[in-house]
Structure formats: structure tokens, C-alpha cells
Design a protein around this motif. Structure first.
Motif, PDB file in Angstrom:
ATOM      1  N   THR A 139       0.830  -1.199   0.000  1.00  0.00           N
ATOM      2  CA  THR A 139       0.000   0.000   0.000  1.00  0.00           C
ATOM      3  C   THR A 139       0.866   1.251   0.000  1.00  0.00           C
ATOM      4  OG1 THR A 139      -1.710   1.220   1.214  1.00  0.00           O
ATOM      5  CG2 THR A 139      -0.139  -0.032   2.520  1.00  0.00           C
ATOM      6  N   ASP A 191      -0.431   4.213   0.966  1.00  0.00           N
ATOM      7  CA  ASP A 191      -0.983   5.086   2.003  1.00  0.00           C
ATOM      8  C   ASP A 191      -0.184   4.910   3.292  1.00  0.00           C
ATOM      9  OD1 ASP A 191      -3.042   6.070   0.374  1.00  0.00           O
ATOM     10  OD2 ASP A 191      -4.297   4.319   0.815  1.00  0.00           O
ATOM     11  N   TRP A 206      -1.285   6.313   6.341  1.00  0.00           N
ATOM     12  CA  TRP A 206      -2.116   6.374   7.542  1.00  0.00           C
ATOM     13  C   TRP A 206      -2.382   5.002   8.167  1.00  0.00           C
ATOM     14  CZ3 TRP A 206      -6.725   3.857   7.959  1.00  0.00           C
ATOM     15  CH2 TRP A 206      -7.377   3.491   6.783  1.00  0.00           C
TER      16      TRP A 206
END
Length: 416
Positions: free
Chosen positions: A102, A104, A106
Motif C-alpha cells: 500500500t 498510504d 495512515w
């Protein structure tokens, strides 16, 4: 000397305690180095490293005081088992994120937030267990021996983590998962000692939570030692900047990053070995201030160095100096704290010291973003030296303390 040096290993549960800590410390150190490199490699932005520290700092601040209260009211070993079990889940989440590739960031911060929650319990739990296992006359030596052996993991963990990540990438998080799982399993051989607790169930939760803070602030020696260490780590620590130094200044890659982290721990290990054989019990206050000053100077040399081996040598000296400071602070706190207060006092100590590592990472990342990497490291090292000078004036009782016995509670100095 030989008989004294080996006596602590006859204490029931001490060897099992060391094995448990070694397994968990390996997992923690490998995870720290892999998370830092993996996330910086994803973004190439110093602020990413700042958020790595912040994600772990916030839950520690929120949970440490309640954790200390729980540790003084319930089975400390059981709480440690539960906390490390949650750490297994956190490592599993990081493993899944790394393998799924991934982009991302967060979700990583969420997993690290959960891990920060577990550290709020594991830190003070471990500190509280050791005095229950080891007799007081062996406690100072046990602290030094425990610290020294743990540095084996702090040395080998980052080095192993860097090599593993270079070889198998995100699968390295599976090694972290395994380390925490082994720690949970081995805890069954650590004795769960029941002590008489002077915790009044009728008092309010806020009163119980803040008892550790009141205890520490009423003792200038302990407050001075903890706050000196806090600001030294907060300002002078360079660990968060190591991925940037390894990638952009020293050009040594993830394996070199592991060596830099290990250099700090190697200095700590060498000094810990010396202290385990010859525990300090004279001019402890002055030696602590000197150690923190050397820590600041060594970090200043590292900040300005562009030569890899000079950087390693500076970090080695910083680690040795930090070990002296940690040893003296830990000894003073353990001698000064009654058994029924250990959980809460250890939680406050962890709040100041343990969380300062993560907050220091956030400070370093933000400073590097605003000032540049080298100016941020120089600023922190100079700040550490200024703190040492100021604290010698603010905490004269710490400067003048000679030995551990002066930190004992009055009822232990003069037993009825």
C-alpha cells in the motif's frame, strides 16, 4: 567479586525474566529500524519520521498513568502478557501492510498507535517486575546486568533488521511478530509475586493516577534525574534522523543504518557490562551530569560528521554515556520507591523518559523539515549541553547525592 557477580542469577525467575525481555526487545528493535526505513523509503520526507514518533507518543501519554494504577492493583505479569499479545497483532498488521504494498501511510500510523498503547503498559510493567524478583541487596547489580543483556538485542536487533529488510523486505515484520509471541509464551516461567498493596479502592481514580506524579515531584533528586534524562533525549537524540543520515549524508543504505543504530547500543552494552561488574555507588549525581554532557558532545560530533566510521564512533560514545545516565536514574528510582507505588512511579518515569523518545523523534523530524537535517541535529546537541548547565543549578540535591542509600524512603533508612 566472582561470587557477587553471579549471585543474582540464583534469584528465582531472574534468568526467565531476562529471556522474556530479550525476545521482546529483539522484536521491538527490529520493528523500529524496519518501520523507519520502510516509511522513509516510501515518502522520502523527514516529516514521515516525525509522525512515526508522534503516532506512538500520543497513546503513551494518554494511557501511562491509568496503566500505572492498574499495575499496582492487578497481576503485573498478566497485564504484560495481554500487552505483548496486542503487540503481536500490531506487528501482524504491519506485515500485512508491507506485503500488500500500500502507498498510504495512515494505516501504518494506526498500527503504530496500537503499538504505542501496548508500550504504555509493557514499559512500567517490566520495570515493576524486576524489584519483585531480585532481593534489594542485589537490585543495583541486577539493573546493570539486565540493561547490559538487553543491549545485546539493541545492538543485534537493528543490525539484523537492516540485513533482513535488505534480503526479504516486508517479511521482516513477521520476525517481530514471532519475537513478541515468544515473549508471551516465556512469561509463564516468570514468577508472579503477590505483594501487599497500599492502594485504597475508595480513593478516586484521578487521585490514584496522580499519586506517582506527587511522589516524584516531592523528591528533588528523583525529579531532577528524570527531567534531566527527559530533556537530554528530547533535544539531543538523533535516532529519528539516522535514516536520513544513512540515505543522504553517509550514503550507506539500510545495512549501514542498522550499523549506526547498533553503534549506540554497542556503547551501551560495553558500559553496561562494566557497571554490572563494578556498580556505581559514589558521586552518583556528579557522574550523571557528566554523562549527559558527554552524550551532548558526542551527538554534536555525529551531527557534523560526514565520515561513516567517525559517525559510528560518536554514536558509540553517546551510547556509553547514556547508559551511565540510565543506570543512575534507574537505581535511584528503584531504591526510592516503595513496592506498593512501583507501578505508578514506573508509569510516570515511562511517561517522562519512554515517551520522550517518540516525542524526540517528532521534534527531530519537524526540526529537520524546518532547518535541515544537520542544523536540526546540531541544535539538539547544543540544547542538551545548555540543559546540563541549567539543571546543575536547579537541582542541587541531585548534584550532591553520593549513593543509592540516600534515596531510600525514610521508613527504610530507619526501620522500626
Amino acid at each position: 567479586m566472582k561470587r557477587t557477580s553471579t549471585a543474582i542469577f540464583s534469584q528465582p525467575g531472574f534468568r526467565a525474566f531476562l529471556m522474556v525481555r530479550l525476545a521482546a526487545m529483539f522484536a521491538m528493535q527490529i520493528q523500529a529500524i524496519v518501520v523507519a526505513w520502510h516509511m522513509y523509503d516510501m515518502t522520502r520526507h523527514p516529516l514521515t519520521l516525525a509522525y512515526v514518533g508522534l503516532a506512538q507518543f500520543i497513546p503513551m501519554v494518554l494511557l501511562l498513568l491509568p496503566a500505572g494504577d492498574l499495575l499496582d492493583r492487578f497481576d503485573r505479569r498478566r497485564i504484560l502478557q495481554i500487552s505483548w499479545s496486542v503487540s503481536v497483532l500490531s506487528s501482524a498488521a504491519l506485515l500485512w501492510l508491507a506485503l500488500s504494498e500500500t502507498v498510504d501511510t495512515w494505516p501504518y500510523y494506526v498500527a503504530l498507535f496500537v503499538f504505542g498503547c501496548t508500550r504504555a503498559f509493557t514499559g512500567p510493567a517490566v520495570q515493576s517486575l524486576l524489584p519483585q524478583i531480585v532481593a534489594r541487596e542485589h537490585l543495583a547489580q541486577a539493573i546493570a546486568t539486565n540493561s547490559m543483556i538487553m543491549k545485546v538485542a539493541v545492538i543485534a536487533g537493528p543490525l539484523l533488521g537492516g540485513l533482513l529488510y535488505a534480503a526479504i523486505g516486508g517479511w521482516t515484520f513477521g520476525v517481530c511478530l514471532l519475537g513478541f509471541a515468544i515473549g508471551v509464551f516465556l512469561l509463564q516461567w516468570v514468577p508472579s509475586v503477590r505483594i501487599v498493596r497500599a492502594v485504597d479502592d475508595q480513593t478516586t481514580a484521578v487521585s490514584r493516577f496522580t499519586a506517582g506524579i506527587r511522589f516524584i515531584t516531592s523528591r528533588p533528586i528523583i525529579l531532577g534525574a528524570i527531567s534531566l534524562d527527559l530533556f537530554a533525549v528530547l533535544l539531543g537524540g538523533v535516532v529519528a534522523l539516522l535514516p536520513i543520515y544513512a540515505a543522504e549524508i553517509l550514503h550507506v543504505g539500510p545495512a549501514g543504518l542498522g550499523l549506526l543504530r547498533s553503534a549506540i547500543a554497542l556503547g551501551e552494552l560495553g558500559m553496561g557490562f562494566y557497571l554490572s561488574l563494578r556498580p556505581l555507588n559514589a558521586r552518583m549525581g556528579q557522574r550523571m551530569f557528566l554523562a549527559v554532557a558527554v552524550f551532548g558532545v558526542a551527538n554534536l560530533v555525529f551531527a557534523l560528521s560526514t565520515w561513516f566510521w567517525v559517525s559510528c564512533a560518536a554514536l558509540f560514545i553517546a551510547g556509553a554515556a547514556d547508559m551511565i545516565s540510565v543506570y543512575i536514574r534507574s537505581s535511584l528510582i528503584q531504591f526510592a520507591t516503595p513496592d506498593d507505588m512501583r507501578g505508578r512511579v514506573s508509569a510516570v518515569n515511562m511517561l517522562f523518559i519512554g515517551s520522550s523518545n517518540e516525542l524526540g523523534e517528532f521534534r527531530a523530524g519537524v526540526s529537520a523539515t524546518a532547518l535541515g537535517t544537520v542544523p536540526a541535529a546540531v541544535f539538539g546537541a547544543v540544547g542538551t549541553l545548555l540543559i546540563v548547565g541549567l539543571w546543575t543549578r536547579l537541582f542541587r540535591p541531585l548534584w550532591t547525592i553520593d549513593n543509592n542509600e540516600q534515596a531510600l524512603p525514610e521508613r527504610q533508612k530507619h526501620p522500626a
